[in-house]
Design a protein around this motif. Structure first.
Motif, short mmCIF file in Angstrom:
data_model
loop_
_atom_site.label_atom_id
_atom_site.label_comp_id
_atom_site.label_asym_id
_atom_site.label_seq_id
_atom_site.Cartn_x
_atom_site.Cartn_y
_atom_site.Cartn_z
N HIS A 108 7.64 2.79 5.21
CA HIS A 108 6.68 2.16 4.30
C HIS A 108 7.18 0.79 3.83
O HIS A 108 6.41 -0.18 3.80
N ASP A 113 4.75 -1.73 2.20
CA ASP A 113 4.06 -0.75 1.37
C ASP A 113 5.06 -0.14 0.39
O ASP A 113 5.37 1.05 0.44
N PRO A 115 4.95 0.69 -2.86
CA PRO A 115 4.61 1.81 -3.75
C PRO A 115 4.78 3.19 -3.12
O PRO A 115 4.92 4.18 -3.84
N HIS A 116 4.77 3.27 -1.77
CA HIS A 116 4.92 4.55 -1.11
C HIS A 116 6.30 4.70 -0.47
O HIS A 116 6.48 5.47 0.49
N THR A 163 3.87 6.28 -16.76
CA THR A 163 3.77 7.53 -16.00
C THR A 163 2.51 8.30 -16.38
O THR A 163 1.76 8.75 -15.50
N GLY A 166 -0.43 6.48 -14.80
CA GLY A 166 -0.56 6.79 -13.38
C GLY A 166 -1.18 8.16 -13.16
O GLY A 166 -1.98 8.36 -12.24
N HIS A 170 -4.66 7.40 -11.57
CA HIS A 170 -4.49 7.48 -10.12
C HIS A 170 -4.49 8.91 -9.60
O HIS A 170 -5.34 9.28 -8.79
N TYR A 303 4.57 5.62 -11.39
CA TYR A 303 3.45 4.70 -11.57
C TYR A 303 3.59 3.56 -10.57
O TYR A 303 4.60 3.46 -9.85
N ARG A 304 2.60 2.71 -10.53
CA ARG A 304 2.67 1.49 -9.74
C ARG A 304 3.13 0.36 -10.66
O ARG A 304 2.76 0.31 -11.82
N ASN A 305 3.88 -0.58 -10.11
CA ASN A 305 4.38 -1.67 -10.95
C ASN A 305 3.25 -2.43 -11.64
O ASN A 305 3.39 -2.86 -12.80
N GLU A 306 2.13 -2.58 -10.96
CA GLU A 306 1.03 -3.32 -11.56
C GLU A 306 0.43 -2.59 -12.77
O GLU A 306 -0.25 -3.19 -13.59
N ASP A 307 0.69 -1.28 -12.87
CA ASP A 307 0.19 -0.53 -14.03
C ASP A 307 0.77 -1.06 -15.33
O ASP A 307 0.11 -1.04 -16.38
#
Length: 356
Positions: A108, A113, A115-116, A163, A166, A170, A303-307
């Protein structure tokens, strides 16, 4: 490296965890030097999280942890120096560093990619964290904090709030009008309640053993707060939802009792999201009953960094209120006292912060 802030010393105080003895102590260590793509962050505040405690009690698989590591992964602070090749940031910028970094080696990561990532490196576990005066972070994982957002509240975003965000936005994908229940309204559960309400869940139902915690849940946005030991709990949830039961149940505790209890309160086709962590095993019952109910079980992590950027905007605009979430502040030397308060649930803290 760019020129650091003029008051960056050669050494710093850091709370260091020793894996062989499972002990921690404040030690004087060199201030780290940021490498390419990294930033040195002067720590303003850093949270004490239950996952930090997991190193001490052996829950976390410590074989993946360095022999000695600085704990703490929910940080805020200011940029003190920049490594080679870092643009868009300046010394003095207010930031929240991400609580992990991609391995940059897996399939990834090789295709961008991140985030994964298959082998995400967790701050304070795989590399040094922020129970220290300074910490090094990937510049790509920094989030800017505007001047009108208190750094105490910003520190919570890197895990205690991101967290749950997310999990709500998500993993569960909570939709407007869905009925949501939260089992365990501590540090994570409190924010699950707030965020579920923020995205339009109706009703939001908090479930906890403690009366004081249930009262706090109502104060931050729960529509109902019930005792998990109540033999009439199912009937009360049914009454609160017009007989519908729950579309989504979040288990913020992570033990068998809360997981199976929350699963049982779902409407057919509902989904339970595991957010809390423990070593306990859970049961879904018979495959016949589970499949006929069409329920879904979803695991959640991180979580995603953009969160974090989304949460900063919610804080800055007043849409999200974390003023009740900072339950106390301790010094580096008093981290042990903060850990004790968290372990013993003294005062039912949402989050205790370390101020180096």
């Amino acid at each position: 490296m760019t020129d650091p802030a003029p008051d960056v010393p050669a050494t710093m105080r850091a709370q260091r965890f020793h894996r062989d003895t499972r002990t921690f102590a404040v030690e004087d260590v060199p201030v780290p030097v940021p490498g390419p793509g990294q930033a040195l962050v002067r720590v303003a505040f850093c949270g004490i999280c239950h996952s930090d405690l997991s190193l001490l009690d052996g829950t976390f698989p410590s074989a993946r942890v360095p022999e000695v590591v600085t704990q703490g992964h929910e940080a805020s602070g200011t940029v003190a120096a920049l490594g080679p090749g870092v643009g868009g940031w300046a010394v003095g910028d207010r930031v929240v560093p991400a609580a992990g970094r991609p391995c940059r080696r897996c399939e990834h990561c090789r295709r961008g990619d991140f985030p994964h990532c298959d082998d995400l490196q967790l701050m304070a576990f795989a590399y040094d964290g922020a129970w220290a005066e300074f910490t090094v972070a990937d510049a790509a994982g920094l989030t800017r904090v505007p001047d009108d957002v208190p750094l105490e509240q910003a520190a919570l975003l890197a895990d205690a709030v991101a967290t749950p965000f997310g999990a709500v936005a998500h993993t569960a994908g909570v939709r407007v009008g869905e009925a949501v229940g939260v089992w365990g309204v501590g540090g994570v559960g409190t924010h699950l309640v707030q965020l579920a309400r923020l995205v339009g869940a109706v009703p939001v139902i908090a479930v906890d053993l403690d009366e004081e915690v249930r009262a706090r849940a109502l104060a931050v946005g729960a529509d109902f707060a019930f005792d998990s030991r109540d033999p009439q709990l199912r009937e009360k949830i049914a009454a609160a939802t017009g007989g519908h039961l729950l579309d989504v149940a979040f288990d913020a505790v992570g033990i068998r009792a809360t997981f199976e209890h929350s699963l049982a309160m779902l409407t057919p086709g509902g989904r339970v999201v595991g957010v809390g962590l423990s070593g306990q095993e859970v049961s879904l019952g018979s495959t016949l009953a589970f499949n006929l109910s069409r329920k879904q079980v979803l695991g959640h992590l991180g979580y995603r960094n953009e969160d974090i950027g989304v949460l900063v905007r919610l804080l800055a605009t007043g849409r999200l209120d974390l003023s009740r979430s900072v339950s106390g502040i301790v010094s580096l030397e008093d981290v042990g006292e903060g850990i004790r308060r968290l372990q013993e649930h003294e005062g039912h803290p949402v989050r205790l912060l370390v101020q180096p």
